[in-house]
Design an enzyme around this catalytic site. Structure first.
Site, PDB file in Angstrom:
ATOM      1  N   THR A 166      58.161  30.801 -27.229  1.00 55.45           N
ATOM      2  CA  THR A 166      57.702  31.295 -28.541  1.00 55.45           C
ATOM      3  C   THR A 166      56.398  32.063 -28.304  1.00 55.45           C
ATOM      4  OG1 THR A 166      56.690  29.152 -29.008  1.00 55.45           O
ATOM      5  CG2 THR A 166      58.880  29.567 -29.917  1.00 55.45           C
TER       6      THR A 166
ATOM      7  N   GLU B  64      46.877  28.218 -25.214  1.00 58.47           N
ATOM      8  CA  GLU B  64      46.517  29.346 -26.074  1.00 58.47           C
ATOM      9  C   GLU B  64      45.068  29.762 -25.825  1.00 58.47           C
ATOM     10  OE1 GLU B  64      49.645  28.779 -29.727  1.00 58.47           O
ATOM     11  OE2 GLU B  64      47.772  27.686 -29.831  1.00 58.47           O
TER      12      GLU B  64
ATOM     13  N   SER C 101      50.963  33.598 -41.243  1.00 62.15           N
ATOM     14  CA  SER C 101      52.315  33.264 -40.776  1.00 62.15           C
ATOM     15  C   SER C 101      53.338  33.747 -41.802  1.00 62.15           C
ATOM     16  CB  SER C 101      52.445  31.768 -40.563  1.00 62.15           C
ATOM     17  OG  SER C 101      52.354  31.088 -41.780  1.00 62.15           O
TER      18      SER C 101
ATOM     19  N   ASN D 103      45.471  31.634 -33.480  1.00 57.79           N
ATOM     20  CA  ASN D 103      45.777  30.677 -34.543  1.00 57.79           C
ATOM     21  C   ASN D 103      45.155  30.970 -35.896  1.00 57.79           C
ATOM     22  OD1 ASN D 103      47.492  28.621 -33.262  1.00 57.79           O
ATOM     23  ND2 ASN D 103      45.770  28.496 -31.846  1.00 57.79           N
TER      24      ASN D 103
ATOM     25  N   THR E  57      55.477  24.229 -29.876  1.00 61.14           N
ATOM     26  CA  THR E  57      55.960  22.937 -29.408  1.00 61.14           C
ATOM     27  C   THR E  57      56.208  22.943 -27.895  1.00 61.14           C
ATOM     28  OG1 THR E  57      57.042  22.435 -31.477  1.00 61.14           O
ATOM     29  CG2 THR E  57      58.019  21.459 -29.512  1.00 61.14           C
TER      30      THR E  57
END
Lengths: 409, 409
Positions: A157, A281, A409, A404, A194
């Site tokens: 992802t 990240e 989103s 983030n 995840t």
């Protein structure tokens, strides 16, 4: 989303053997508005055994619940991995999506639905579109088998590179191979990151022993990494053993080759876990934290995690700042037995503090040099007992915030 | 270091009454290479009582240990606060620095060293220079009394604004005043951002009751805020009661005015705690998290902290992203009793999820509008029991990384 390859990534994708009895395929289900493969379909020859570990979250995805119910049966014929939608927190519709996928594959392979393992990763709260899953599976059924790199890329992802590793062991006079693929770039970033790991071996292993070996390997690998302290609703690691190597099946620790197999599995899990940290990240530093002298190994593990999850320690490392006071802070807040005046701390091989204060004539130069590198080591000795633990993490940078916070989103 | 005033700061410094029996002074000890007052010296009239709460860290500073030993005696004549050096993790030299300061003040005031309370905030691991402390105290002894704003500014480190609040209560027919000053911008950033809070009242309060009231007020205020989950080695809140208001001393909950005093103290602590969050390092949003329906209040508190400390929740709010899946994740990882299919979540007054999935016809528009503001409310109902708790925090932004990673200490 991040697109640059992590600076901590390995040079390229590794050479991997095929595993007899394992056939991966990929297809486009288009779970998101993208033109890439996002459905992985792996068939496993009859007789394949399985073991697994799943998230500790109290709000697990229906995929996690499905795997938990199927694992005790110990047999597997297929794995389906969906990328782009985690299907978590979606009520009955989420459960139906998993059941539909398992039933469709079971019809195709003429097996039980419980032989079909399903994992999904991506946004929480949006039911997995069943029509897209069904059409994606039909395409996968007809697709040619793919290589490991395609499979590892298809489960990604927010990952910035495809992750895989391999080991082998001699069991009962036969060489068995293990291959693992994994994704995750927050260890655990429920939006799109995840951690899912899948391990395949041609060894013959009874499912009870495979579970036992996987539990132990997990404890020293996946349970010892953290990117941001956030635990996904979908984290899953599954291990499949086809038995095609035709060794006498491994049944328990006394079986011929059991030690070699366990060592190989543990090594593979650690390699895979490190790859996840290397794709943390925003990560610019790979950090190893060794804690010793704790009252127990468990206590050492909790102290190490307290250091690894401290935003102030992680930002200090990002800033190449020899700010060992923040490590004192993180030890102090862990809630574990600790005595300030017995505490010793090192960066790399340089002792910076001992007996509760800076070492006499402390010279920051070698520490500063160590911190300029991309592989950082922090050592803490609590001076209380024999407990020890190692944890791996990455630093906390503007990149993490950008990934983030700088998008909707 | 950050210099811009936090966007969440109040418009200006509040009007504060003087507190009879309390005389603040400030001086330049120059603990760092700066030209600003960094030593606060507050004298307290004879008869002043004291109570306090200190960090839970297992590696506390010698100042914290000094205060812990003096608090049971219940009396205070002076407070000294050093800014720029926390004196934590400095071994015997740190202990000697505190003892030297207390002795010097005790000689000046003709009191016991245990009547002198000392707090320090700043870098860890560097012994507080005793010569600078002594010279600073001499200057403070000779200085004219200052106002509250000067005192509140002098205890600052990375804070972007001086923080103070006031309340009053009628006790035994007399109006008593309370004033508090506080610093901290990570709640708890051991490099330079320990939370130190000092409360002064002219009420007459027995030390045992003052401690009892402070414990309760702390539990619902300072213990309910978090900026970055990191707990300082030096966090301290002290409350001093001079008795100059001449009320019949408050002895227990049955004393005339005890309820009013406790309400005023709790209100003051909550005001001060909110000011710390509003100066959270890099903060752009003030976030209130209400958890209800937990099995107990303690469980609700832990779930609320799990949400408040999640980097993914904090970055989502920073990005004004209605990413409620991250709240599901944070509930799930808290380790507290929770059932996915009973969970309900709201942003502001808009319900986004109920019974384990998104609400029917969920409209993101009002949530997006709420998230554009600077005061954010998140509500979680676990649907299990009557336990509830509220926690306040701020978002996680590039500003936090810049403050903590973009410099060398």
């Amino acid at each position: 989303m991040s697109t640059d390859r992590s600076p901590l990534a390995p040079d390229g994708f590794p050479e991997l053997p095929s595993i007899a009895g394992v056939t991966p395929r990929v297809a486009r289900a288009r779970y998101k508005d993208w033109d890439r493969c996002d459905l992985t379909f792996v068939t496993l020859d009859p007789g394949t055994t399985v073991a697994g570990v799943t998230t500790q979250s109290k709000c697990p995805s229906p995929e996690v619940e499905w795997c938990r119910r199927a694992l005790p049966l110990g047999s597997a014929r297929a794995l389906v991995v969906n990328a782009g939608n985690s299907n978590a927190f979606t009520g009955n519709r989420g459960r139906e999506a998993v059941e539909t996928i398992a039933a469709q594959v079971a019809r195709r392979l003429d097996c039980e639905p419980s032989d079909v393992f399903v994992s999904s990763t991506g946004v929480i709260g949006v039911p997995l579109p069943i029509d897209k899953a069904e059409a994606g599976l039909v395409a996968a059924f007809e697709a040619s088998p793919c290589n490991w790199e395609d499979a590892a890329a298809t489960i990604m992802t927010t990952d910035t590179f495809a992750k895989a590793a391999t080991t082998s062991a001699v069991v009962d006079g036969k060489t068995v191979n293990l291959v693992g693929i994994i994704k995750g770039s927050g260890m655990i970033a429920p939006d799109m990151a995840t951690m899912l790991g899948f391990i395949f071996t041609d060894a013959a292993v009874e499912p009870g022993f495979l579970q036992h070996a996987l539990n132990d390997a997990n404890k020293a690998s996946f349970s010892c990494i953290t990117v941001d302290s956030d635990t996904s609703t979908s984290d899953t690691v599954l291990a499949f053993a086809t038995g095609a190597a035709d060794n006498a099946p491994l049944e328990d620790d006394d079986s011929d080759g059991a030690d070699a197999f366990r060592a190989a599995l543990s090594d593979l899990c650690l390699q895979l876990a490190h790859l996840v940290v290397r794709d943390g990240e925003g990560a610019s530093k790979f950090i190893r934290i060794d804690v010793e002298g704790a009252e127990s190994d468990e206590s050492a593990h909790r102290v190490a995690l307290s250091i690894a999850n401290s935003p102030l320690v992680k930002t200090a490392i990002a800033g190449e700042d020899a700010n060992w006071g923040r490590i004192v802070m993180a030890v102090g807040k862990a809630g574990e037995p600790a005595e300030r005046d017995k505490l010793a701390i090192r960066f790399g091989t340089t002792q910076v503090a001992r007996d509760g204060l800076a070492v006499e004539g402390y010279d920051e130069a070698p520490v500063a040099a160590h911190l300029k590198g991309s592989e950082i080591e922090i050592g803490v000795d609590l001076g209380l007992g024999d407990g020890r633990a190692t944890v791996w993490t990455c630093d906390l940078t503007h990149g993490y915030i950008s990934i983030n916070a700088d998008y909707r989103s």
